[in-house]
Enzyme design. Structure first.
Site, PDB file in Angstrom:
ATOM      1  N   ASP A 261       0.851  -1.190   0.000  1.00  0.00           N
ATOM      2  CA  ASP A 261       0.000   0.000   0.000  1.00  0.00           C
ATOM      3  C   ASP A 261       0.892   1.248   0.000  1.00  0.00           C
ATOM      4  O   ASP A 261       1.808   1.363   0.824  1.00  0.00           O
ATOM      5  CB  ASP A 261      -0.904   0.011   1.236  1.00  0.00           C
ATOM      6  CG  ASP A 261      -1.944   1.112   1.157  1.00  0.00           C
ATOM      7  OD1 ASP A 261      -3.018   0.873   0.584  1.00  0.00           O
ATOM      8  OD2 ASP A 261      -1.666   2.222   1.666  1.00  0.00           O
ATOM      9  N   ASN A 269      -2.677  13.152  -3.961  1.00  0.00           N
ATOM     10  CA  ASN A 269      -3.797  13.576  -4.805  1.00  0.00           C
ATOM     11  C   ASN A 269      -4.338  14.942  -4.375  1.00  0.00           C
ATOM     12  O   ASN A 269      -4.635  15.806  -5.210  1.00  0.00           O
ATOM     13  CB  ASN A 269      -4.923  12.543  -4.747  1.00  0.00           C
ATOM     14  CG  ASN A 269      -4.731  11.416  -5.742  1.00  0.00           C
ATOM     15  OD1 ASN A 269      -4.082  11.581  -6.773  1.00  0.00           O
ATOM     16  ND2 ASN A 269      -5.279  10.255  -5.436  1.00  0.00           N
ATOM     17  N   HIS A 274      -4.983  14.865  -9.261  1.00  0.00           N
ATOM     18  CA  HIS A 274      -5.096  13.455  -9.638  1.00  0.00           C
ATOM     19  C   HIS A 274      -4.166  13.080 -10.785  1.00  0.00           C
ATOM     20  O   HIS A 274      -3.743  11.924 -10.889  1.00  0.00           O
ATOM     21  CB  HIS A 274      -6.545  13.129 -10.001  1.00  0.00           C
ATOM     22  CG  HIS A 274      -7.449  13.082  -8.795  1.00  0.00           C
ATOM     23  ND1 HIS A 274      -7.527  11.971  -7.975  1.00  0.00           N
ATOM     24  CD2 HIS A 274      -8.290  14.003  -8.262  1.00  0.00           C
ATOM     25  CE1 HIS A 274      -8.373  12.198  -6.999  1.00  0.00           C
ATOM     26  NE2 HIS A 274      -8.864  13.434  -7.143  1.00  0.00           N
ATOM     27  N   ASP A 278      -1.776   9.958 -10.623  1.00  0.00           N
ATOM     28  CA  ASP A 278      -1.704   8.881 -11.628  1.00  0.00           C
ATOM     29  C   ASP A 278      -0.253   8.646 -12.055  1.00  0.00           C
ATOM     30  O   ASP A 278       0.178   7.497 -12.226  1.00  0.00           O
ATOM     31  CB  ASP A 278      -2.542   9.237 -12.856  1.00  0.00           C
ATOM     32  CG  ASP A 278      -4.044   9.207 -12.575  1.00  0.00           C
ATOM     33  OD1 ASP A 278      -4.434   8.668 -11.514  1.00  0.00           O
ATOM     34  OD2 ASP A 278      -4.814   9.718 -13.408  1.00  0.00           O
ATOM     35  N   GLU A 304      -4.629   2.507  -4.396  1.00  0.00           N
ATOM     36  CA  GLU A 304      -3.178   2.529  -4.303  1.00  0.00           C
ATOM     37  C   GLU A 304      -2.638   1.252  -3.670  1.00  0.00           C
ATOM     38  O   GLU A 304      -1.502   1.207  -3.194  1.00  0.00           O
ATOM     39  CB  GLU A 304      -2.708   3.743  -3.497  1.00  0.00           C
ATOM     40  CG  GLU A 304      -3.117   3.756  -2.034  1.00  0.00           C
ATOM     41  CD  GLU A 304      -4.499   4.356  -1.790  1.00  0.00           C
ATOM     42  OE1 GLU A 304      -4.759   4.759  -0.632  1.00  0.00           O
ATOM     43  OE2 GLU A 304      -5.301   4.439  -2.739  1.00  0.00           O
TER      44      GLU A 304
END
Length: 389
Positions: A261, A269, A274, A278, A304
């Site tokens: 994780d 973010n 975003h 990404d 994630e």
């Protein structure tokens, strides 16, 4: 040496080859419009029969049009069509083409045909040059597929056709050396008819082989897309869980699962948007794949969170790979990277190996163990690797 039946009249065969080529060019052209752009080479394969059609019309006009058009230009155009087929195969197999040396050879061939067709007419010498050049190009073309044939029928068909055409051209070359050249292109001798007929069938069957190869590539790409996460390129959740289920239901106790994780990813973010998030996810996947190498497979579990399947790893090896993965993820972004403003990433990793599961090693057991270990890693301050109890 008697003349062949009228059905094998060279002029008729040449015209038939041209018409068949146009029909197959249309098929490949419309197929190209509906296939993904990632399948390269279809454009050249669609153009090649059309270019060849021009040459067949010029050849068929032998005796009606000037020799410069029906000998020099016709052969130049025909050889260029063969080069287009070759360029299409290069693009299909490698994504790029380089046919400069063959184009130079075509210019040399054209000069020789001009000399022995216009300046000092000699059918035997023209045939020697043409058959040798054709045999060389088709054999070189076949070598591409001999190295990349695999189990795909279309590629095997293409290889066989190219080798057959190279062989027929080579035999025609030998026949000229043996004094069996004949008197001209339109002579209805059996050897000339076989040479021209082979070209006619090759035009048709090459296009069929092209269609088979492209269709197989489409199926392969669709299968790939069906198992991949569109953002990161890692296996999607369904695919990685199916792979894990197969691994842990095989009855062997080996194998490990990592739950990974990205720490504080929501903050990335929120702070940078975003699109930056990404980009960070994609970079994280690249780093994880490098760290894992050929030891396992990586899949995106959700958001994630990622799953790493290590089919043959024991606990000690799984912990070592997890540590290497954590270190790779934690390296700061280069100063010239667009992600430099983020600074660096960190991950928490839970490790479950087959030996950790006393009650069995089903995929559900392994996921539960790895998830519990991941939860502990987060509770202990994140940015660490914890093994399942």
């Amino acid at each position: 040496m008697g003349a062949s039946p009228s059905i094998l009249d060279p002029r008729s065969i040449i015209l038939l080859a041209g018409v068949m080529g146009v029909m197959m060019a249309l098929v490949v052209f419309f197929m190209q419009r509906s296939y993904p752009r990632t399948i390269q080479g279809l454009g050249d394969w669609a153009k090649a029969p059309l270019v060849a059609f021009v040459s067949t019309m010029l050849f068929a006009a032998r005796g009606y049009f000037p020799d410069f058009l029906t000998i020099v230009v016709a052969n130049f155009v025909l050889y260029q069509a063969c080069i287009l087929y070759y360029a299409g195969s290069q693009k299909f197999l490698f994504g790029r083409s380089d046919t400069r040396s063959w184009t130079v050879l075509n210019c040399v061939l054209t000069a020789a045909l001009f000399w022995f067709g216009i300046v000092k007419p000699d059918f035997e010498m023209r045939l020697l040059f043409v058959t040798l050049a054709v045999a060389a190009l088709f054999f070189r073309h076949a070598q591409l597929y001999m190295r990349h044939a695999g189990e795909v029928f279309g590629k095997r068909l293409m290889t066989g056709l190219l080798l057959a055409q190279a062989l027929v051209a080579a035999l025609r070359f030998v026949s000229v050396v043996a004094g069996m050249a004949g008197n001209g292109l339109m002579e209805g001798s059996w050897i000339q008819s076989i040479y021209i007929s082979m070209y006619s069938f090759t035009v048709l069957l090459l296009s069929i082989a092209v269609i088979l190869m492209a269709t197989d590539r489409v199926h392969t790409e669709f299968e790939y897309l069906a198992t991949r996460d569109p953002l990161t390129g890692a296996l999607n959740r369904r695919a990685v869980l199916e792979a894990s289920e197969r691994a842990f239901s095989s009855g062997e106790r080996g194998g490990a699962l990592l739950m990974v994780d990205l720490d504080h990813f929501k903050d990335i973010n929120d702070r940078f948007g975003h699109q930056m998030g990404d980009a960070v996810l994609r970079e994280a996947v690249r780093r994880m794949q490098r760290a894992i190498g050929d030891k396992g497979v990586l899949g995106r579990y959700g958001g994630e969170e990622f799953v790493v399947l290590l089919p043959e790893a024991g606990q000690s090896e799984a912990m070592a790979i997890a540590a290497r993965l954590r270190h790779a993820i934690g390296e700061p972004f280069p100063a010239d990277s667009s992600m430099a403003v983020v600074g660096s990433m960190a991950v928490s990793i839970g490790v479950a190996a087959g030996a950790s599961s006393a009650g069995g090693s089903s995929i559900d057991d392994m996921l539960a163990l790895a998830d519990a270990a991941l939860y502990r890693a987060k509770a202990m301050g994140r940015d660490r690797v914890i093994a399942a109890a």
